[in-house]
Enzyme design. Structure first.
Site, PDB file in Angstrom:
ATOM      1  N   ASN A  11       3.377  25.296 -67.267  1.00  0.00           N
ATOM      2  CA  ASN A  11       2.109  25.568 -67.628  1.00  0.00           C
ATOM      3  C   ASN A  11       1.119  24.641 -67.778  1.00  0.00           C
ATOM      4  O   ASN A  11       1.306  23.698 -68.606  1.00  0.00           O
ATOM      5  CB  ASN A  11       2.194  26.429 -68.922  1.00  0.00           C
ATOM      6  CG  ASN A  11       0.084  27.353 -69.901  1.00  0.00           C
ATOM      7  OD1 ASN A  11      -0.422  26.526 -68.794  1.00  0.00           O
ATOM      8  ND2 ASN A  11       0.372  26.984 -70.823  1.00  0.00           N
ATOM      9  N   LYS A  13      -1.849  23.174 -68.184  1.00  0.00           N
ATOM     10  CA  LYS A  13      -2.966  24.225 -69.422  1.00  0.00           C
ATOM     11  C   LYS A  13      -4.627  23.425 -68.830  1.00  0.00           C
ATOM     12  O   LYS A  13      -4.551  23.593 -67.345  1.00  0.00           O
ATOM     13  CB  LYS A  13      -2.996  23.885 -70.744  1.00  0.00           C
ATOM     14  CG  LYS A  13      -1.152  23.710 -71.118  1.00  0.00           C
ATOM     15  CD  LYS A  13      -0.951  24.271 -72.786  1.00  0.00           C
ATOM     16  CE  LYS A  13       0.210  24.350 -72.770  1.00  0.00           C
ATOM     17  NZ  LYS A  13       0.573  24.301 -74.423  1.00  0.00           N
ATOM     18  N   HIS A  95      -1.335  33.749 -73.758  1.00  0.00           N
ATOM     19  CA  HIS A  95      -0.722  32.551 -74.617  1.00  0.00           C
ATOM     20  C   HIS A  95      -0.836  32.171 -75.560  1.00  0.00           C
ATOM     21  O   HIS A  95      -2.416  32.642 -76.086  1.00  0.00           O
ATOM     22  CB  HIS A  95      -0.870  31.613 -73.127  1.00  0.00           C
ATOM     23  CG  HIS A  95      -0.102  30.044 -73.766  1.00  0.00           C
ATOM     24  ND1 HIS A  95      -1.060  29.445 -74.517  1.00  0.00           N
ATOM     25  CD2 HIS A  95       0.075  29.214 -72.992  1.00  0.00           C
ATOM     26  CE1 HIS A  95      -0.347  28.728 -75.246  1.00  0.00           C
ATOM     27  NE2 HIS A  95       0.920  28.647 -74.487  1.00  0.00           N
ATOM     28  N   GLU A  97      -2.292  29.937 -77.551  1.00  0.00           N
ATOM     29  CA  GLU A  97      -4.611  28.718 -76.780  1.00  0.00           C
ATOM     30  C   GLU A  97      -4.784  30.532 -76.928  1.00  0.00           C
ATOM     31  O   GLU A  97      -5.734  29.846 -77.201  1.00  0.00           O
ATOM     32  CB  GLU A  97      -3.728  28.486 -76.154  1.00  0.00           C
ATOM     33  CG  GLU A  97      -3.421  27.287 -76.770  1.00  0.00           C
ATOM     34  CD  GLU A  97      -1.986  25.598 -75.655  1.00  0.00           C
ATOM     35  OE1 GLU A  97      -2.604  26.198 -74.081  1.00  0.00           O
ATOM     36  OE2 GLU A  97      -1.533  25.514 -76.070  1.00  0.00           O
ATOM     37  N   GLU A 167       7.331  32.392 -77.286  1.00  0.00           N
ATOM     38  CA  GLU A 167       6.888  31.117 -77.556  1.00  0.00           C
ATOM     39  C   GLU A 167       6.496  30.791 -78.647  1.00  0.00           C
ATOM     40  O   GLU A 167       5.241  31.577 -79.367  1.00  0.00           O
ATOM     41  CB  GLU A 167       5.637  30.783 -76.561  1.00  0.00           C
ATOM     42  CG  GLU A 167       5.981  30.357 -75.311  1.00  0.00           C
ATOM     43  CD  GLU A 167       5.392  29.489 -74.357  1.00  0.00           C
ATOM     44  OE1 GLU A 167       5.191  28.685 -73.517  1.00  0.00           O
ATOM     45  OE2 GLU A 167       3.598  29.949 -74.199  1.00  0.00           O
ATOM     46  N   GLY A 173       4.034  21.957 -77.622  1.00  0.00           N
ATOM     47  CA  GLY A 173       2.742  20.914 -78.004  1.00  0.00           C
ATOM     48  C   GLY A 173       3.148  20.203 -79.415  1.00  0.00           C
ATOM     49  O   GLY A 173       2.578  18.462 -79.138  1.00  0.00           O
ATOM     50  N   SER A 213       8.025  23.105 -76.300  1.00  0.00           N
ATOM     51  CA  SER A 213       8.827  21.394 -76.240  1.00  0.00           C
ATOM     52  C   SER A 213       9.752  21.692 -75.002  1.00  0.00           C
ATOM     53  O   SER A 213      10.440  20.558 -75.572  1.00  0.00           O
ATOM     54  CB  SER A 213       8.770  20.781 -77.599  1.00  0.00           C
ATOM     55  OG  SER A 213       7.355  20.496 -78.610  1.00  0.00           O
TER      56      SER A 213
HETATM   57  P1  PGA Z   1       4.815  22.565 -74.605  1.00  0.00           P
HETATM   58  O1  PGA Z   1       3.885  23.893 -74.338  1.00  0.00           O
HETATM   59  O2  PGA Z   1       5.821  22.824 -73.475  1.00  0.00           O
HETATM   60  O3  PGA Z   1       3.226  21.943 -74.081  1.00  0.00           O
HETATM   61  O4  PGA Z   1       5.004  22.835 -75.974  1.00  0.00           O
HETATM   62  C1  PGA Z   1       4.361  25.471 -74.099  1.00  0.00           C
HETATM   63  C2  PGA Z   1       3.217  26.300 -72.928  1.00  0.00           C
HETATM   64  O5  PGA Z   1       2.497  25.915 -74.392  1.00  0.00           O
HETATM   65  O6  PGA Z   1       4.142  27.336 -72.350  1.00  0.00           O
END
Ligand code: PGA
Length: 250
Positions: A11, A13, A95, A97, A167, A173, A213
């Site tokens: 991803n 982003k 997601h 976000e 998630e 993140g 992460s």
């Molecule tokens: P990350 O993000 O691996 O940076 O924690 C995962 C995601 O949001 O899909």
């Protein structure tokens, strides 16, 4: 090992420019990518076509969002029909976000999932609890409610086009990965929920991937868990080490 094909999503982003995307495409092309892994990259919408044209055909390309209808007066949105028109076949929906920064509701996410599947896209719907929800002992309640809102909208016969991403918001993140045991516990419960509320067949065949992460260091331990069928990777998908995550079962 389960019969479910290992699945890894990168991803990206809102990251990258053409130069940086070229570098990602280079390391993915060199790989080598384990043919037992299904790999899909989630690309910013303005680069979807560029990435689709440059990535090997064996690597899928996903939009990171789309709207719930085919076309119309929805400034700033893109539709599943458009995503398909430029040769991409996946979309990430719901997601955290999208939920937490852009205020998307369970209902809207369910509607988007339904429309994307009906238009023939493959969908990665995302669910996950916040830290305060986990600490209040509400993880199951939260993820089951999010899952229900999605599952209710999945049209008959479309389950083969769905990969569920769990998630936990507190792990995204933050560098705080769920331990393999913590992730497995939720994945197992999600699969059990599917068995009881959809069908044992759907529960058995649907891939449930973990995100939050994931790194080249922790991916192998996560991949060993019975109900973890892969990962959705943010930050670490932008770096060459991502190839190790894709190949976590080797
Ligand atoms: P990350 O993000 O691996 O940076 O924690 C995962 C995601 O949001 O899909």
């Amino acid at each position: 090992m389960s019969s479910r094909k290992f699945f890894v999503g990168g991803n990206w982003k809102m990251n990258g420019n053409k130069k940086e995307i070229d570098a990602i495409i280079d390391f993915l092309t060199v790989g080598p990518i384990d043919s037992n892994t299904e790999l899909v990259c989630g690309v910013p919408s303005c680069y979807l076509e560029y990435a689709r044209q440059k990535l090997p055909a064996s690597i899928g390309v996903a939009a990171q969002n789309c709207y719930k209808v085919a076309k119309g007066a929805f400034t700033g949105e893109i539709s599943p029909a458009m995503i398909k028109d430029i040769g991409c076949s996946w979309v990430i929906l719901g997601h955290s976000e999208r939920r937490n920064v852009f205020g998307e509701s369970d209902l809207l996410i369910g509607e988007k999932v339904a429309h994307a599947l009906n238009e023939g896209l493959n969908v990665i719907p995302c669910i996950g609890e916040k830290l305060e929800e986990r600490e209040a002992g509400k993880t199951e309640e939260v993820v089951f409610a999010q899952l229900k809102a999605i599952v209710e909208k999945i049209p008959e016969g479309k389950w083969d086009s769905v990969v569920i991403a769990y998630e936990p918001v507190w792990a995204i993140g933050t560098g705080k990965t769920a331990s393999p045991q913590q992730a497995q516990e939720v994945h197992g419960k999600l699969r059990q929920w599917l068995a009881e509320n959809v069908s044992p067949d759907v529960a058995q065949k649907t891939r449930i991937i973990y995100g939050g992460s994931v790194t080249a260091e922790n991916c192998r331990e996560l991949a060993k868990e019975a109900d973890i069928d892969g990962s959705l990777v943010g930050g670490a998908s932008l770096k060459p080490d991502f190839v190790h995550i894709v190949n976590a079962t080797q």
